[in-house]
Motif scaffolding. Structure first.
Motif, PDB file in Angstrom:
ATOM      1  N   SER A 114      -7.147  -1.632  -9.401  1.00 30.91           N
ATOM      2  CA  SER A 114      -6.347  -0.565  -8.795  1.00 30.91           C
ATOM      3  C   SER A 114      -7.245   0.396  -8.032  1.00 30.91           C
ATOM      4  O   SER A 114      -6.892   0.857  -6.940  1.00 30.91           O
ATOM      5  N   MET A 119      -6.669   1.066  -4.180  1.00 29.87           N
ATOM      6  CA  MET A 119      -6.253   2.411  -3.812  1.00 29.87           C
ATOM      7  C   MET A 119      -7.253   3.085  -2.871  1.00 29.87           C
ATOM      8  O   MET A 119      -6.892   3.691  -1.876  1.00 29.87           O
ATOM      9  N   LYS A 167      -1.213   5.418  -3.155  1.00 30.30           N
ATOM     10  CA  LYS A 167      -1.633   5.784  -4.505  1.00 30.30           C
ATOM     11  C   LYS A 167      -0.514   5.503  -5.521  1.00 30.30           C
ATOM     12  O   LYS A 167      -0.724   4.856  -6.543  1.00 30.30           O
ATOM     13  N   THR A 173       0.102   1.747  -5.932  1.00 30.96           N
ATOM     14  CA  THR A 173      -0.953   1.067  -6.699  1.00 30.96           C
ATOM     15  C   THR A 173      -0.844   1.376  -8.181  1.00 30.96           C
ATOM     16  O   THR A 173      -0.917   0.483  -9.037  1.00 30.96           O
TER      17      THR A 173
END
Ligand code: PHE
Length: 519
Positions: free
Chosen positions: A223, A227, A406, A409
């Motif tokens: 992630s 991100m 953001k 994700t």
């Protein structure tokens, strides 16, 4: 992977794309999945079928996906919507988004195992060896069981009579005679090594917490990359690290091939025994081809959407397919000779790499150094694949639903983590999930087959039909032949994508459904 953000850009270069796409393709699929699936399906004959599928089905589907991506410059759902706004084809993209989460959830569990082995190699390098007492205890436990005693008799061909009905006394007499011999010594030595690596593996995977923690760490890493902008760094690092992985595999392959008793493994892996082919072998090989090449869920649509119009899609796709297949074949060359040399079972299932690799390290000077290296590099190879898995749902939510990168994700990462938890405890920590009633497989194996084989196969089938009959092969040919590029084998490609791919996939899936041999 510098341009995976929502403001659409291009790969820095053709090489940049190949590195990123090969990064997606090369991963646990090559080194964890390929050898154990080949082992369960008879070895060399499977490998042969696999290679044929990669060339005749995988490569054409990859060209199709890349063309859709570059033409539309969209995520999988957006791509179908853009081409045919009022049709249902966007559902194919939707299946891809779900499949991305489904695969990520169990893939990150295995990636977590890999990471744990890397950490263990660094923090407790002695783990590959066992002390005399540990060895004796392992042997004693093993040897106190009737079934195991019988396996010693059959492994060493000690009796011609059927062992099933043998009395305990008879078993003991045979084994007593055997126990004085040199063969017994070397057999016991091998067995203890095997029991030791098995125990390390089982202790870890059946632990109710550790695999979940590592799953969390791995999804967290994925992630963070998806991100943030660190993906540019990953692209740069991959260029250096993947050749190192390749080199390490070659060294391990050399060690493995030169072990005593390796030749049986080479034969198993390289000399096809066609009597071992069953119809489900084709289904496993097909699923493995799609899985290993990251096809059927729109990863290559997404990655294709960042390719420059100048690049030749066909040669790029061919390079990715070539490297991916090379690494898989090499991984088998590491695994099978060693496996046979140690007297292990090639059909040992999803733990295969984790028990075979450490037993090779134990047999080489500086083995622990190689061990740390290979597990670390494998973790990185897995990371470049998990990034591509998470990128598909994230790109969809960002492009089509207007979410921030953001938020998309974090939520998708969390979803994959939650779905991954039952997979993480399906190796002994939870009895029900370890062997799901009726299905008779563990949860991770179920997810692996459901998403990793069938969902990708159906996705690829639909993509082939879409390109062959709806969008049209001409559209792909036009997409490839831009800026002076030529598509040399376009007629062959068109034939493969319109006829061979759909027919093969339908026959194979049809067979699986009729016989219900899903796993
Ligand atoms: N191809 C990856 C591997 O072999 C796994 C993967 C499948 C990645 C599908 C993306 C999409 O490890």
């Amino acid at each position: 992977m510098s341009n995976l953000d929502s403001s659409r850009g291009n790969w820095s270069s053709k090489v940049g794309f190949i590195v990123a796409a090969a990064g997606s393709a090369i991963g646990l699929g090559n080194i964890w999945r390929f050898p154990y699936v080949a082992g369960e399906n008879g070895g060399a004959a499977f490998v042969l079928i696999y290679i044929v599928f990669v060339i005749l089905i995988g490569l054409p589907v990859m060209i199709a996906e890349l063309s859709i991506g570059r033409n539309t410059r969209k995520n999988p759902v957006g791509a179908f919507k853009k081409l045919f706004p009022k049709s249902y084809w966007k559902v194919v993209g939707g299946i891809g988004v779900l499949t991305g989460i489904g695969i990520l959830s169990f893939y990150a569990v295995i990636a977590g195992w890999t990471l744990q082995y890397a950490v263990k190699s660094i923090t407790s390098p002695g783990y590959i060896n066992y002390t005399e007492e540990q060895g004796a205890e392992l042997w004693q436990n093993f040897f106190s069981d009737r079934e195991n005693k019988i396996s010693v008799i059959t492994d060493n061909n000690l009796s011609k009579d059927s062992t099933e009905a043998m009395t305990d006394e008879k078993i003991d007499i045979i084994l007593n005679q055997f126990s004085g011999t040199d063969e017994f010594k070397s057999y016991k030595e091998k067995k203890m090594g095997q029991l030791h690596t098995d125990k390390i593996f089982n202790d870890f995977v059946s632990n109710p917490f550790l695999p979940i923690i590592y799953l969390f760490i791995f999804i967290g890493l994925t992630s963070a990359v998806v991100m943030g902008g660190v993906s540019a760094g990953i692209e740069r690092w991959s260029k250096i690290l993947m050749p190192v992985l390749f080199l390490l595999l070659i060294i391990l392959a050399i060690r493995s091939v030169t072990l005593d008793g390796a030749s049986k493994g080479l034969e198993f892996y390289l000399k096809p025994d066609f009597s071992k082919i069953k119809l489900e072998t084709f289904a496993r090989a097909l699923g493995q081809a799609f899985f290993s090449l990251s096809l059927g869920m729109g990863t290559m649509i997404t990655y294709g959407s960042y390719i420059s119009k100048r690049d030749n899609l066909v040669t790029s796709a061919s390079s990715v397919v070539f490297f991916d297949t090379l690494i898989a074949i090499l991984a088998g060359l590491v695994m099978f000779p060693a496996l046979f040399a140690m007297g292990m079972d090639p059909a040992g299932g999803s733990g295969l790499v984790f028990v075979v690799l450490p037993s090779i390290f134990a047999k080489m000077p500086g083995g622990i150094f190689f061990g740390a290296g290979i597990f670390l590099l494998l973790s990185i190879a897995a990371l470049t694949s998990t990034i591509s898995l998470l990128e598909v749902p994230v790109a969809y939510l960002v492009d089509d639903k207007g979410w921030s990168r953001k938020k998309a994700t974090i939520l998708m990462g969390l979803a994959a983590f939650l779905v991954g938890i039952p997979a993480a405890v399906s190796f002994g920590a939870n009895d029900w999930l370890t062997k799901i009633p009726i299905l008779k497989v563990g949860f991770l194996d179920f997810m692996n087959a459901f998403f990793g084989n069938y969902s990708l196969s159906i996705g690829s089938l639909l993509i082939a039909i879409f390109v062959g009959y709806k969008w049209g092969v001409k559209a792909v040919q036009r997409e490839v032949e831009q800026e002076g590029n030529i598509f040399k084998l376009k007629l062959i490609w068109a034939f493969l994508i319109r006829f061979i791919c759909p027919i093969a996939v339908v026959i194979i899936l049809g067979y699986i459904i009729v016989t219900q041999k899903y796993f």
